[in-house]
Design an enzyme around this catalytic site. Sequence first.
Site, mmCIF file in Angstrom:
data_model
loop_
_atom_site.group_PDB
_atom_site.id
_atom_site.type_symbol
_atom_site.label_atom_id
_atom_site.label_comp_id
_atom_site.label_asym_id
_atom_site.label_seq_id
_atom_site.Cartn_x
_atom_site.Cartn_y
_atom_site.Cartn_z
ATOM 1 N N GLY A 80 18.282 24.546 -39.525
ATOM 2 C CA GLY A 80 19.707 25.720 -39.631
ATOM 3 C C GLY A 80 19.946 25.180 -40.895
ATOM 4 N N ASN B 113 18.541 36.083 -41.838
ATOM 5 C CA ASN B 113 18.622 34.881 -40.333
ATOM 6 C C ASN B 113 17.894 34.990 -39.871
ATOM 7 O OD1 ASN B 113 20.684 33.800 -39.088
ATOM 8 N ND2 ASN B 113 21.198 34.566 -37.768
ATOM 9 N N GLN C 259 14.425 28.266 -30.294
ATOM 10 C CA GLN C 259 15.785 27.963 -31.013
ATOM 11 C C GLN C 259 17.317 28.317 -30.131
ATOM 12 O OE1 GLN C 259 13.909 29.082 -33.283
ATOM 13 N NE2 GLN C 259 14.334 27.888 -34.757
ATOM 14 N N ASP D 275 20.549 32.104 -42.955
ATOM 15 C CA ASP D 275 19.763 30.874 -43.900
ATOM 16 C C ASP D 275 20.030 32.017 -45.908
ATOM 17 O OD1 ASP D 275 18.941 31.261 -41.844
ATOM 18 O OD2 ASP D 275 18.146 29.619 -42.671
ATOM 19 N N ARG E 28 11.407 24.376 -47.674
ATOM 20 C CA ARG E 28 12.015 25.675 -46.383
ATOM 21 C C ARG E 28 12.125 27.120 -48.546
ATOM 22 N NH1 ARG E 28 13.914 25.867 -40.765
ATOM 23 N NH2 ARG E 28 12.761 28.267 -40.832
#
Length: 367
Positions: A55, A259, A208, A249, A95
Amino acid sequence: MKDNVENIQSIWLSREDSKIIEIIDQRFLPHQLIIEQLKTWKDSERAIREMHVRGAPLIGVTAAYGMYLACLEAKAHSNKDAFFLDVANGLKASRPTAVNLAWAVDRQLALINTLKNADEIITASLSLAKKISDEEIENCAKIGQYGLDLLQPLIAKKKGEPLNILTHCNAGWLACVQHGTATAPMYAAHQLGIPIHVWVDETRPRNQGARLTAWELGQAGIPHTVIPDNTGGHLMQHGLVDCCIVGSDRTTRTGDVANKIGTYLKALAAHDNKIPFYVALPGSTFDWEIRDGVKEIPIEERNSKEVKFIQGLYEKNIIKVLVSPPESPAVNFGFDVTPAHLVTRLITERGVCQANEASINELFPEY
Ligand code: MRU
């Protein structure tokens, strides 16, 4: 499992030892609530890369604490500038899509570079990590209030019937520190006794939605239903979705939104059915350097095993099983980009705006 998670955050400084950061290892939820200790910056890097935490806002906060852990380790390194640069690059590479990560690391690096004394660096870095965490908590709370205001006309139209909100992935408190982004308006509505019901996309490949969002909403007593990812369009055609709210994101200064993979398809279906598609995000999720999301946002590609295998509970053990033929190749893009014209409104801690440069700029004039 029905643990009391009311006051728990997704990350915190250990109460026993200020050299340790504690996180919920999200890989095992909802079946096991496991707390993990991070003692080195490498622990933080691994926790981000292997998605013990995930997240966008939480990745940023974990990286900020990772920089603090590096400050504790810096004494052992003769060339401190080179060490901090290595750490910063290592964390940033863990990431690639969520911009909160680089944003938090660069804030820490800028601060560290202004200081010389090792103890001073440690103290300053810890207080910045706490500040970033506190800011994200406050931002999410504000997103909740602005989001609820935005939902009021839709709520009024329902005349006491539950407002049906569709969400994708997990943009809840587990993805942030508290409140969440997409879920914050849901919590705000629920706390006022406004009836809502949430359609939760399961969100393959890592689920998720089914694992984390459903668990969070269940703990809060918010009515919800888990749906396969392909169900949203059908529900929209049949009047069963009043609006969509998702997180982000990375959002460009022109309002393109990266996202979790699959978000774009929901936005297309919402557009076709004239259903508002809202994106909730803190300021830390804007990438002010780029304008074209499809061309410029780096999309993380993860291991294809995440597609081919699925994880779940079997006789009290968490196991993974193979879904596809073992020899079939699979591809695993983590995110997609929803172009700004499909986004009805952005919900930020500074208020609600349209997904275009002029409107975003009114809320964030300093960028
Ligand atoms: O791969 P993940 O689980 O880190 O992806 C998370 C998402 O896509 C969320 O929707 C996004 O980070 C917003 S979190 C408030």
